[in-house]
Design an enzyme around this catalytic site. Sequence first.
Site, PDB file in Angstrom:
ATOM      1  N   GLY A  75       0.811  -1.209   0.000  1.00 34.49           N
ATOM      2  CA  GLY A  75       0.000   0.000   0.000  1.00 34.49           C
ATOM      3  C   GLY A  75       0.847   1.262   0.000  1.00 34.49           C
ATOM      4  N   THR A  76       1.957   1.225   0.719  1.00 31.97           N
ATOM      5  CA  THR A  76       2.815   2.409   0.811  1.00 31.97           C
ATOM      6  C   THR A  76       3.295   2.831  -0.573  1.00 31.97           C
ATOM      7  OG1 THR A  76       3.511   1.823   3.040  1.00 31.97           O
ATOM      8  CG2 THR A  76       5.010   3.239   1.787  1.00 31.97           C
ATOM      9  N   HIS A 195      -1.409  -7.633   2.771  1.00 31.19           N
ATOM     10  CA  HIS A 195      -1.424  -8.195   4.133  1.00 31.19           C
ATOM     11  C   HIS A 195      -2.600  -7.735   4.973  1.00 31.19           C
ATOM     12  CE1 HIS A 195       0.589  -4.848   6.629  1.00 31.19           C
ATOM     13  NE2 HIS A 195       0.687  -4.399   5.396  1.00 31.19           N
ATOM     14  N   THR A 231      11.198  -7.303 -11.639  1.00 29.54           N
ATOM     15  CA  THR A 231      10.604  -8.629 -11.832  1.00 29.54           C
ATOM     16  C   THR A 231       9.463  -8.832 -10.848  1.00 29.54           C
ATOM     17  OG1 THR A 231      12.723  -9.461 -12.566  1.00 29.54           O
ATOM     18  CG2 THR A 231      11.122 -11.119 -11.856  1.00 29.54           C
ATOM     19  N   CYS A 319       2.584   4.087  16.372  1.00 33.10           N
ATOM     20  CA  CYS A 319       3.121   4.334  15.038  1.00 33.10           C
ATOM     21  C   CYS A 319       3.994   3.146  14.661  1.00 33.10           C
ATOM     22  CB  CYS A 319       3.886   5.643  14.999  1.00 33.10           C
ATOM     23  SG  CYS A 319       5.349   5.620  15.999  1.00 33.10           S
TER      24      CYS A 319
HETATM   25  N1  PLP Z   1      -2.866   2.734   4.022  1.00 26.95           N
HETATM   26  C1  PLP Z   1      -3.513   2.350   5.133  1.00 26.95           C
HETATM   27  C2  PLP Z   1      -4.844   2.937   5.442  1.00 26.95           C
HETATM   28  C3  PLP Z   1      -2.931   1.413   5.979  1.00 26.95           C
HETATM   29  O1  PLP Z   1      -3.587   1.033   7.085  1.00 26.95           O
HETATM   30  C4  PLP Z   1      -1.668   0.863   5.652  1.00 26.95           C
HETATM   31  C5  PLP Z   1      -0.994  -0.086   6.542  1.00 26.95           C
HETATM   32  O2  PLP Z   1      -1.112  -0.018   7.756  1.00 26.95           O
HETATM   33  C6  PLP Z   1      -1.031   1.305   4.474  1.00 26.95           C
HETATM   34  C7  PLP Z   1      -1.669   2.233   3.683  1.00 26.95           C
HETATM   35  C8  PLP Z   1       0.305   0.790   4.059  1.00 26.95           C
HETATM   36  O3  PLP Z   1       0.218  -0.469   3.444  1.00 26.95           O
HETATM   37  P1  PLP Z   1       1.495  -1.428   3.375  1.00 26.95           P
HETATM   38  O4  PLP Z   1       1.758  -1.893   4.772  1.00 26.95           O
HETATM   39  O5  PLP Z   1       1.091  -2.531   2.452  1.00 26.95           O
HETATM   40  O6  PLP Z   1       2.620  -0.620   2.827  1.00 26.95           O
END
Ligand code: PLP
Length: 373
Positions: A75-76, A195, A231, A319
Amino acid sequence: MSRDQGAGVYLDHNATAPLRPEVRTALIAAMDQIGNPSSIHAVGRRARAMVDRAREAVATLVGAEPDRVIFTSGGTEANNLALRGGGRSRVAVSEIEHPCVLKARLDADLLAVDSNGLIDREDLAEFLADAGADGHVAVMLANNETGVLEPAAEIAALCREAGALFHCDAVQAAGKLDDITLAGTGADSVTLSGHKVGAPAGIGALVLADRFDPAPEILGGGQERGYRAGTENLLGIVGFGAAIEAILDHGLAERVRIEALRDRLEAGIVALSSDIIIHGREVARLPNTICAGTPGLSADRMVMKLDLAGVRVSAGSACSSGKVTPSHVLSAMGCDPTAATEAIRISLGWNTTEDDVDTTLQALERIFARRAG
Ligand code: PLP
């Protein structure tokens, strides 16, 4: 009871959901699969077919064309790709976004939220009037600490009218809401994370509407149609696809079951002590999340007490370093600094049982009885 590998009663699905059985099975099968999806020989083509199947699942969940799904490391990265790759000169993000959105563009304006955690429409309107088509707005679909749902479609309509882009972080909403589609949210891009849905960490996706083409942040080979070089993470992608297929197969029944458990747990918690505050309770929330504060009891102490009782939850304000600081989400909602360090987050998921709810309530009852005594 969700007691595997010493996890105890695991009620921290918003942090990471345990691996779904379907994912484990798919991963074990995929582990014997060598091959680079870009190789054109038979082994490579088999790997490519596995990636395509997962891409199809993600596309179905988000109501997109498969070729608009970009697999990322999570997600990041997906949020960074949307906001940095979007390249708009003016960015605005809600104050309650995940740090990976808050920090993706350090020049971003912050959009306030009200005491329920809902986006301040006036702030948004002001930004859009000023930024117009130079603007890019990011507001999450569901907050990771409180579970509060933002009015994505409404935000999208305002952004569209102004010619601005709208990005929606749906990491916490995937699998927990019926509609996280591009059409339903109105977003130009949507982020998902493996995850949080029962796949391993280290895989995620940015899903694009046709009208949005971010510039790549990671340059190199032509994978992911040039949007993201490197990849493909075959195992991660297979696990992600299997988790999403499971959600597509039995997601609705699962959500209804989890909501009933959450409601019973929340009612039990509220009955234990009259001064408990459930943040975001007045508005629409995810069906699996409880963000509960007990005046005079810090979240880290509460998390430790529950941990000793075998119940794993989070400090809403923890955090990534694990250190408890006032929650930026609760602070934005107007909580004072003390209240903003007192909220724990209890998040249920696919393997939560009635027994887990009973065990948690019994543990909390003992904790409150000791405090009173
Ligand atoms: N966005 C939200 C709302 C999240 O809760 C999280 C993870 O805690 C992320 C983004 C980040 O995702 P990732 O851990 O896959 O980088």
